[in-house]
Scaffold this motif. Structure first.
Motif, PDB file in Angstrom:
ATOM      1  N   GLY A 166     -16.157   2.182 -11.748  1.00 40.26           N
ATOM      2  CA  GLY A 166     -15.228   3.270 -11.454  1.00 40.26           C
ATOM      3  C   GLY A 166     -14.792   3.359  -9.999  1.00 40.26           C
ATOM      4  O   GLY A 166     -13.578   3.380  -9.705  1.00 40.26           O
ATOM      5  N   PRO A 167     -15.722   3.415  -9.033  1.00 38.99           N
ATOM      6  CA  PRO A 167     -15.314   3.554  -7.636  1.00 38.99           C
ATOM      7  C   PRO A 167     -14.459   2.397  -7.132  1.00 38.99           C
ATOM      8  O   PRO A 167     -13.454   2.615  -6.443  1.00 38.99           O
ATOM      9  N   SER A 168     -14.832   1.159  -7.476  1.00 42.89           N
ATOM     10  CA  SER A 168     -14.048   0.028  -6.980  1.00 42.89           C
ATOM     11  C   SER A 168     -12.677  -0.024  -7.642  1.00 42.89           C
ATOM     12  O   SER A 168     -11.675  -0.356  -6.994  1.00 42.89           O
ATOM     13  N   LEU A 169     -12.598   0.346  -8.928  1.00 36.42           N
ATOM     14  CA  LEU A 169     -11.297   0.364  -9.598  1.00 36.42           C
ATOM     15  C   LEU A 169     -10.402   1.457  -9.013  1.00 36.42           C
ATOM     16  O   LEU A 169      -9.186   1.272  -8.879  1.00 36.42           O
ATOM     17  N   TRP A 170     -11.002   2.583  -8.652  1.00 33.31           N
ATOM     18  CA  TRP A 170     -10.210   3.682  -8.071  1.00 33.31           C
ATOM     19  C   TRP A 170      -9.580   3.262  -6.765  1.00 33.31           C
ATOM     20  O   TRP A 170      -8.363   3.397  -6.573  1.00 33.31           O
ATOM     21  N   ILE A 171     -10.404   2.739  -5.866  1.00 33.47           N
ATOM     22  CA  ILE A 171      -9.852   2.403  -4.546  1.00 33.47           C
ATOM     23  C   ILE A 171      -8.935   1.187  -4.631  1.00 33.47           C
ATOM     24  O   ILE A 171      -7.933   1.098  -3.914  1.00 33.47           O
ATOM     25  N   ALA A 172      -9.239   0.263  -5.560  1.00 32.33           N
ATOM     26  CA  ALA A 172      -8.359  -0.891  -5.737  1.00 32.33           C
ATOM     27  C   ALA A 172      -6.983  -0.445  -6.231  1.00 32.33           C
ATOM     28  O   ALA A 172      -5.948  -0.929  -5.749  1.00 32.33           O
ATOM     29  N   GLY A 173      -6.981   0.489  -7.179  1.00 33.16           N
ATOM     30  CA  GLY A 173      -5.709   0.974  -7.701  1.00 33.16           C
ATOM     31  C   GLY A 173      -4.890   1.710  -6.661  1.00 33.16           C
ATOM     32  O   GLY A 173      -3.672   1.530  -6.564  1.00 33.16           O
ATOM     33  N   LYS A 174      -5.548   2.536  -5.868  1.00 29.70           N
ATOM     34  CA  LYS A 174      -4.854   3.300  -4.830  1.00 29.70           C
ATOM     35  C   LYS A 174      -4.357   2.408  -3.693  1.00 29.70           C
ATOM     36  O   LYS A 174      -3.272   2.638  -3.129  1.00 29.70           O
ATOM     37  N   ALA A 175      -5.164   1.393  -3.351  1.00 34.66           N
ATOM     38  CA  ALA A 175      -4.818   0.540  -2.208  1.00 34.66           C
ATOM     39  C   ALA A 175      -3.969  -0.665  -2.603  1.00 34.66           C
ATOM     40  O   ALA A 175      -3.423  -1.357  -1.731  1.00 34.66           O
ATOM     41  N   GLY A 176      -3.877  -0.928  -3.913  1.00 36.35           N
ATOM     42  CA  GLY A 176      -3.104  -2.081  -4.361  1.00 36.35           C
ATOM     43  C   GLY A 176      -3.767  -3.410  -4.050  1.00 36.35           C
ATOM     44  O   GLY A 176      -3.093  -4.386  -3.703  1.00 36.35           O
ATOM     45  N   ILE A 177      -5.104  -3.445  -4.156  1.00 37.06           N
ATOM     46  CA  ILE A 177      -5.848  -4.681  -3.908  1.00 37.06           C
ATOM     47  C   ILE A 177      -6.708  -4.996  -5.135  1.00 37.06           C
ATOM     48  O   ILE A 177      -6.982  -4.098  -5.944  1.00 37.06           O
ATOM     49  N   PRO A 178      -7.144  -6.234  -5.303  1.00 39.80           N
ATOM     50  CA  PRO A 178      -7.965  -6.567  -6.473  1.00 39.80           C
ATOM     51  C   PRO A 178      -9.367  -5.971  -6.377  1.00 39.80           C
ATOM     52  O   PRO A 178      -9.960  -5.922  -5.294  1.00 39.80           O
ATOM     53  N   ALA A 179      -9.865  -5.510  -7.505  1.00 32.23           N
ATOM     54  CA  ALA A 179     -11.281  -5.162  -7.656  1.00 32.23           C
ATOM     55  C   ALA A 179     -11.963  -6.383  -8.260  1.00 32.23           C
ATOM     56  O   ALA A 179     -11.604  -6.815  -9.359  1.00 32.23           O
ATOM     57  N   VAL A 180     -12.935  -6.938  -7.549  1.00 37.17           N
ATOM     58  CA  VAL A 180     -13.520  -8.222  -7.946  1.00 37.17           C
ATOM     59  C   VAL A 180     -14.969  -8.019  -8.380  1.00 37.17           C
ATOM     60  O   VAL A 180     -15.812  -7.577  -7.590  1.00 37.17           O
ATOM     61  N   LEU A 181     -15.240  -8.335  -9.628  1.00 37.53           N
ATOM     62  CA  LEU A 181     -16.613  -8.381 -10.118  1.00 37.53           C
ATOM     63  C   LEU A 181     -17.192  -9.741  -9.766  1.00 37.53           C
ATOM     64  O   LEU A 181     -16.666 -10.778 -10.181  1.00 37.53           O
TER      65      LEU A 181
END
Length: 298
Positions: free
Chosen positions: A253-268
């Protein structure tokens, strides 16, 4: 006479079965390394999976039972398992695997540790006094630990000492070639700014030259807060990260939130063996990690 021969066979067969080195690994990466070295000479039990936070494990009876039978405990060390391993060791009743005995082995004690705090204060979160414990994500550390682990295995199981040394030598040759390949492939990542959920990737970043510019956790092991995430998002204006990294056991959740807001990839990232379908062993762990970083960094 026939019964005597059969009896001798069963006894010898039982001894042979017991000659396997019973290894209790606290985490998948060091269990995988023991198996690379020992092959079929090792009977391996791994206490955790890639989808469990190794800081937070319950000292269940099943762990005690496995520790009771072990000849060798292979731990990450640097207090990674401080919340549960001391209890398992104490309550196992197995004197051979207690700290200070040959049957107890800590990986972190054999490498140069990063993030060693000048002052240990729990007000700063889950701070590890001996430094960051996630040492396996620099493959150079894996090689150092492997050499010492092979020697310890040979000490505990002298009958198979030659096999352990041969296993390590074969592994080291393949590992050095793989490291050269990974470093060449990962060259475009050098200097790339990243956010991390937890400071799980310090050794990986140090090895590849990634630049960690922020963590989603306000303090180590303290869950990300809205204030922390909002602050990191604001910092994207002045110190932009190219991606945000999390381990397989961490909430997305946290990484997807900031990735979506910042327009950057969330990488597992797999973080350890078994963290992704591709990370089936130590080689797959680094193959997949490098490829996921490269894909996100394009």
């Amino acid at each position: 006479m026939k019964r005597f021969v059969i009896g001798i066979f069963l006894v010898l067969n039982g001894v042979a079965a017991q000659a396997d080195l019973k290894v209790f690994a606290t985490v998948p990466e060091w269990g995988a390394l023991a198996k690379e070295i020992g092959g079929d000479k090792v009977k391996l039990y791994t206490a955790t999976t890639a989808f469990q936070d190794p800081h937070r494990i319950e000292a269940k009876p099943s762990l005690l039972a496995q520790a009771r039978q072990a000849n060798l405990v292979v731990a990450a060390g640097a207090d990674l398992e401080i919340g549960w391993l001391p209890l398992v060791l104490r309550d196992s009743g197995n004197p051979a695997i207690q700290p200070g005995r040959p049957g107890y082995f800590e990986a972190a004690a054999l490498v140069n540790r990063l993030d060693v705090p000048a002052v240990v204060d729990r007000a700063h979160g889950d701070v590890h006094a001996a430094g960051n414990p996630h040492t396996h994500l620099d493959p150079r550390n894996v090689l150092k630990v492997g050499e010492k682990l092979a020697a310890r295995m040979a000490e505990l199981d002298a009958a198979n000492a030659a096999a352990y040394q041969a296993g390590y030598t074969a592994f080291a040759g393949k590992w050095q070639a793989a490291m050269a390949r990974w470093e060449k492939e990962a060259a475009p990542l050098k200097g790339m700014a990243v956010l991390v959920h937890h400071q799980s990737f310090v050794y990986l970043s140090n090895w590849l030259g990634l630049k960690e510019v922020g963590a989603l956790e306000p303090k180590p092991a303290i869950e990300p807060t809205s204030g922390q995430l909002t602050g990191l998002l604001a910092r994207q204006q002045t110190t932009p990260a190219r991606m945000v990294l999390r381990a397989a056991y961490q909430q997305d959740g946290p990484s997807l939130w900031i990735a979506g807001k910042a327009g950057i990839p969330a990488v597992l990232l797999p973080y350890t063996v078994g963290g992704t379908p591709e990370a089936k062993d130590l080689f797959g762990l680094f193959d997949d990690t490098v490829q996921r970083l490269l894909k996100a960094g394009r």
